[in-house]
Write an enzyme that holds these catalytic residues in place. Sequence first.
Site, PDB file in Angstrom:
ATOM      1  N   HIS A  48       2.627  11.954  -3.135  1.00 46.09           N
ATOM      2  CA  HIS A  48       1.608  10.980  -3.487  1.00 46.09           C
ATOM      3  C   HIS A  48       0.570  10.935  -2.365  1.00 46.09           C
ATOM      4  CE1 HIS A  48       4.522   8.415  -1.172  1.00 46.09           C
ATOM      5  NE2 HIS A  48       3.383   8.068  -0.575  1.00 46.09           N
TER       6      HIS A  48
HETATM    7  P1  TYD Z   1       9.344   6.161  -2.564  1.00 50.23           P
HETATM    8  O1  TYD Z   1       7.870   5.862  -2.666  1.00 50.23           O
HETATM    9  O2  TYD Z   1       9.977   6.826  -3.752  1.00 50.23           O
HETATM   10  O3  TYD Z   1       9.638   7.019  -1.259  1.00 50.23           O
HETATM   11  P2  TYD Z   1       8.963   8.412  -0.795  1.00 50.23           P
HETATM   12  O4  TYD Z   1       7.491   8.162  -0.600  1.00 50.23           O
HETATM   13  O5  TYD Z   1       9.666   8.778   0.477  1.00 50.23           O
HETATM   14  O6  TYD Z   1       9.197   9.435  -1.860  1.00 50.23           O
HETATM   15  O7  TYD Z   1      10.099   4.798  -2.260  1.00 50.23           O
HETATM   16  C1  TYD Z   1      11.470   4.582  -2.603  1.00 50.23           C
HETATM   17  C2  TYD Z   1      11.642   3.112  -2.956  1.00 50.23           C
HETATM   18  O8  TYD Z   1      11.372   2.298  -1.833  1.00 50.23           O
HETATM   19  C3  TYD Z   1      10.733   2.674  -4.083  1.00 50.23           C
HETATM   20  O9  TYD Z   1      11.488   1.919  -5.014  1.00 50.23           O
HETATM   21  C4  TYD Z   1       9.724   1.763  -3.401  1.00 50.23           C
HETATM   22  C5  TYD Z   1      10.449   1.261  -2.180  1.00 50.23           C
HETATM   23  N1  TYD Z   1       9.585   1.007  -1.025  1.00 50.23           N
HETATM   24  C6  TYD Z   1       9.393  -0.292  -0.596  1.00 50.23           C
HETATM   25  O10 TYD Z   1       9.918  -1.260  -1.200  1.00 50.23           O
HETATM   26  N2  TYD Z   1       8.621  -0.532   0.501  1.00 50.23           N
HETATM   27  C7  TYD Z   1       8.035   0.477   1.184  1.00 50.23           C
HETATM   28  O11 TYD Z   1       7.336   0.230   2.216  1.00 50.23           O
HETATM   29  C8  TYD Z   1       8.201   1.832   0.728  1.00 50.23           C
HETATM   30  C9  TYD Z   1       7.543   2.980   1.434  1.00 50.23           C
HETATM   31  C10 TYD Z   1       8.996   2.050  -0.393  1.00 50.23           C
END
Ligand code: TYD
Length: 140
Positions: free
Chosen positions: A53
């Site tokens: 992303h």
């Molecule tokens: P995700 O965006 O899938 O992680 P990555 O970018 O590493 O692929 O995030 C995993 C989960 O964590 C998703 O349900 C959202 C949550 N999350 C938060 O609650 N707060 C945060 O600051 C972040 C980065 C993720």
Amino acid sequence: MYKTIKFKKFSDGRGDLIPIEFGKKEHAYDIPFDVKRCYYISAPTNNAIRGKHAHRNLEQVIICVHGSFTLRLDDGENSCSLNLNNNYTGIYIKDLVWRELRDFSENCVILVFASQHYDLNDYVTNYRDFLLLARASKTL
Ligand code: TYD
């Protein structure tokens, strides 16, 4: 597309200590924004791909505090792959940079500092949408 921050590292027979200052912005090794959020990723599966992303409005510093992984960055025009494998290097990125995290070593731990609170609306998760936004921002 990114800047490398080398933090100071104090190593002796007891191990490594890496201090990170927020909000001073006096030294090249300080975090260059006010931190509102921090998160860490631990125990990523070896063949997982995380990220995939970009953000509309977010500054981040990404540090591999243990192990190693590959950080792939793409600003819509250029892309690069960085092998992060030490606990004193931070990668600073701003908005509209597509990022992918992969090739995690066993027990890899990644620490991230962010300039904004978590906001799902700030995410761009479709690569084509990202390319349109990135190219539009460059022609402004
Ligand atoms: P995700 O965006 O899938 O992680 P990555 O970018 O590493 O692929 O995030 C995993 C989960 O964590 C998703 O349900 C959202 C949550 N999350 C938060 O609650 N707060 C945060 O600051 C972040 C980065 C993720």
